[in-house]
Design a protein around this motif. Structure first.
Motif, mmCIF file in Angstrom:
data_model
loop_
_atom_site.group_PDB
_atom_site.id
_atom_site.type_symbol
_atom_site.label_atom_id
_atom_site.label_comp_id
_atom_site.label_asym_id
_atom_site.label_seq_id
_atom_site.Cartn_x
_atom_site.Cartn_y
_atom_site.Cartn_z
ATOM 1 N N LEU A 173 0.826 -1.205 0.000
ATOM 2 C CA LEU A 173 0.000 0.000 0.000
ATOM 3 C C LEU A 173 0.864 1.259 0.000
ATOM 4 O O LEU A 173 0.551 2.255 -0.674
ATOM 5 C CB LEU A 173 -0.933 -0.011 1.207
ATOM 6 N N LEU A 174 1.945 1.221 0.761
ATOM 7 C CA LEU A 174 2.829 2.383 0.807
ATOM 8 C C LEU A 174 3.459 2.646 -0.566
ATOM 9 O O LEU A 174 3.525 3.799 -1.028
ATOM 10 C CB LEU A 174 3.919 2.170 1.854
ATOM 11 N N VAL A 175 3.910 1.577 -1.219
ATOM 12 C CA VAL A 175 4.548 1.752 -2.529
ATOM 13 C C VAL A 175 3.548 2.249 -3.559
ATOM 14 O O VAL A 175 3.772 3.251 -4.261
ATOM 15 C CB VAL A 175 5.196 0.428 -2.978
ATOM 16 N N PHE A 176 2.408 1.536 -3.671
ATOM 17 C CA PHE A 176 1.417 1.940 -4.667
ATOM 18 C C PHE A 176 0.790 3.301 -4.328
ATOM 19 O O PHE A 176 0.457 4.083 -5.209
ATOM 20 C CB PHE A 176 0.328 0.866 -4.786
ATOM 21 N N GLY A 177 0.618 3.617 -3.013
ATOM 22 C CA GLY A 177 0.088 4.920 -2.617
ATOM 23 C C GLY A 177 1.017 6.058 -3.013
ATOM 24 O O GLY A 177 0.580 7.114 -3.494
ATOM 25 N N GLY A 178 2.345 5.853 -2.840
ATOM 26 C CA GLY A 178 3.309 6.872 -3.259
ATOM 27 C C GLY A 178 3.279 7.106 -4.758
ATOM 28 O O GLY A 178 3.332 8.251 -5.237
ATOM 29 N N LEU A 179 3.178 5.989 -5.526
ATOM 30 C CA LEU A 179 3.098 6.132 -6.983
ATOM 31 C C LEU A 179 1.836 6.866 -7.410
ATOM 32 O O LEU A 179 1.869 7.700 -8.332
ATOM 33 C CB LEU A 179 3.136 4.742 -7.639
ATOM 34 N N ILE A 180 0.741 6.585 -6.715
ATOM 35 C CA ILE A 180 -0.519 7.269 -7.052
ATOM 36 C C ILE A 180 -0.420 8.767 -6.759
ATOM 37 O O ILE A 180 -0.864 9.618 -7.544
ATOM 38 C CB ILE A 180 -1.687 6.633 -6.296
ATOM 39 N N LEU A 181 0.167 9.128 -5.614
ATOM 40 C CA LEU A 181 0.323 10.542 -5.259
ATOM 41 C C LEU A 181 1.193 11.275 -6.273
ATOM 42 O O LEU A 181 0.905 12.411 -6.678
ATOM 43 C CB LEU A 181 0.899 10.665 -3.849
ATOM 44 N N VAL A 182 2.289 10.646 -6.693
ATOM 45 C CA VAL A 182 3.170 11.276 -7.682
ATOM 46 C C VAL A 182 2.443 11.468 -8.996
ATOM 47 O O VAL A 182 2.552 12.535 -9.654
ATOM 48 C CB VAL A 182 4.437 10.418 -7.865
ATOM 49 N N SER A 183 1.670 10.457 -9.399
ATOM 50 C CA SER A 183 0.924 10.562 -10.662
ATOM 51 C C SER A 183 -0.112 11.677 -10.612
ATOM 52 O O SER A 183 -0.282 12.444 -11.583
ATOM 53 C CB SER A 183 0.235 9.213 -10.961
ATOM 54 N N VAL A 184 -0.790 11.821 -9.492
ATOM 55 C CA VAL A 184 -1.790 12.894 -9.341
ATOM 56 C C VAL A 184 -1.126 14.268 -9.402
ATOM 57 O O VAL A 184 -1.627 15.212 -10.048
ATOM 58 C CB VAL A 184 -2.567 12.703 -8.037
ATOM 59 N N ALA A 185 0.011 14.416 -8.744
ATOM 60 C CA ALA A 185 0.716 15.714 -8.753
ATOM 61 C C ALA A 185 1.187 16.084 -10.152
ATOM 62 O O ALA A 185 1.040 17.236 -10.597
ATOM 63 C CB ALA A 185 1.893 15.645 -7.787
ATOM 64 N N VAL A 186 1.707 15.129 -10.900
ATOM 65 C CA VAL A 186 2.159 15.395 -12.273
ATOM 66 C C VAL A 186 0.981 15.749 -13.157
ATOM 67 O O VAL A 186 1.051 16.649 -14.004
ATOM 68 C CB VAL A 186 2.914 14.172 -12.817
ATOM 69 N N GLY A 187 -0.120 15.096 -12.984
ATOM 70 C CA GLY A 187 -1.301 15.398 -13.796
ATOM 71 C C GLY A 187 -1.825 16.792 -13.534
ATOM 72 O O GLY A 187 -2.241 17.499 -14.465
#
Length: 303
Positions: free
Chosen positions: A280-294
């Motif tokens: 969850l920590l790994v996938f949650g971090g990737l999701i947060l980064v993707s949202v910020a870039v978008g």
């Protein structure tokens, strides 16, 4: 006149002499036939018990019953049974059991083919022993083993292999006769080399079949002569044999099973959550980064 009478008398004597030969033979033959017919027949009421050197006959029913008894007795004597028994024991002192079992096996003429000992929690021991005991001492050995502890369970399996044993013996005899005929044929054969080689190949095949069946016969003989007893033993110093369940004990058992099930379910959930947390920590971090870039890209396009 006297000469004529003398001549007639002489002719009569000659005729009588010439007729004596065949008549005497026919007569002797007739005598033989008559002497054979003159032997007195035994009456129907004559008993064989009255004849010298003769054994009285049994009734047909008695003979059939005796034959049936004898055949059943022979079947019991020649029967081949393979015994396999699994015994589960609970003892208070495993070391005592471990020292007494080999002596008990030797006492009954057997041997131990395999043994294994394990240590468990709190220095409790358990083990598995495989004993081979002569069939004649099988029951006595089981009685002695069950006296070393508490028998929780016992499973016995008896397999009758008499038919297979007799069949293998007959096939071995037939193949040996065939082997002798092939050897005789090989010794007398003086033809082509190919024919000789073909006979030798057949001889090799027959001998291989005999060896295979003799091996199977040895296995059946060993298994039917010695019973196989597998003993699983564990140490329980404060073991109490299970009693017949009552209504209250059944309620208590059901309650404890439900509590244990809930406890185990909760433990499984916690363990699963802990196992999922790193993902969850790994996938949650990737999701947060993707949202910020978008969001940045959307802002640049809007300007």
């Amino acid at each position: 006149m006297n000469q004529r009478n003398f001549r007639n008398s002489f002719l009569v004597v000659l005729l009588l002499i010439s007729g004596c030969g065949p008549q005497s033979n026919q007569f002797s033959t007739k005598l033989d036939v008559m002497s054979e017919q003159a032997v007195p027949e035994q009456p129907a009421s004559f008993s064989l018990a009255q004849a010298p050197n003769r054994r009285p006959d049994f009734d047909e029913a008695d003979t059939e019953s005796l034959d049936a008894d004898q055949s059943s007795e022979n079947a019991k004597t020649n029967r081949r049974i393979v015994y396999n028994t699994h015994l589960s024991l609970v003892v208070k002192e495993y070391a005592t059991f471990e020292s007494k079992l080999p002596a008990l096996v030797d006492q009954h003429g057997g041997f131990i083919s395999n043994s294994e000992t394990n240590r468990r929690y709190n220095n409790r021991q358990s083990g598995e022993w495989v004993a081979r005991i002569p069939v004649a001492n099988y029951v006595a050995f089981l009685r002695g083993v069950t006296g070393l502890g508490f028998a929780e369970s016992r499973t016995e399996d008896a397999q009758d292999v008499t038919e297979e044993f007799v069949d293998v013996e007959a096939r071995i005899r037939n193949n040996k006769k065939l082997e002798e005929r092939i050897i005789t044929m090989l010794e007398e054969r003086t033809g082509k080399l190919s024919d000789v080689l073909e006979i030798e190949r057949e001889l090799s095949r027959v001998r291989e079949e005999i060896e295979r069946m003799e091996g199977r016969l040895r296995v059946l003989s060993d298994r039917s002569a010695l019973a196989t007893i597998t003993i699983q033993c564990r140490e329980e110093k404060e073991y109490v044999p299970p009693a017949a369940p009552t209504f209250s004990s059944r309620i208590q058992k059901s309650w404890s099973h439900s509590i244990n099930a809930m406890k185990q379910t909760g433990e499984h959930i916690v363990i699963a959550a802990i196992a999922i947390l790193p993902w969850l920590l790994v996938f949650g971090g990737l999701i947060l980064v993707s949202v910020a870039v978008g969001r940045r890209l959307l802002r640049k396009r809007s300007k």
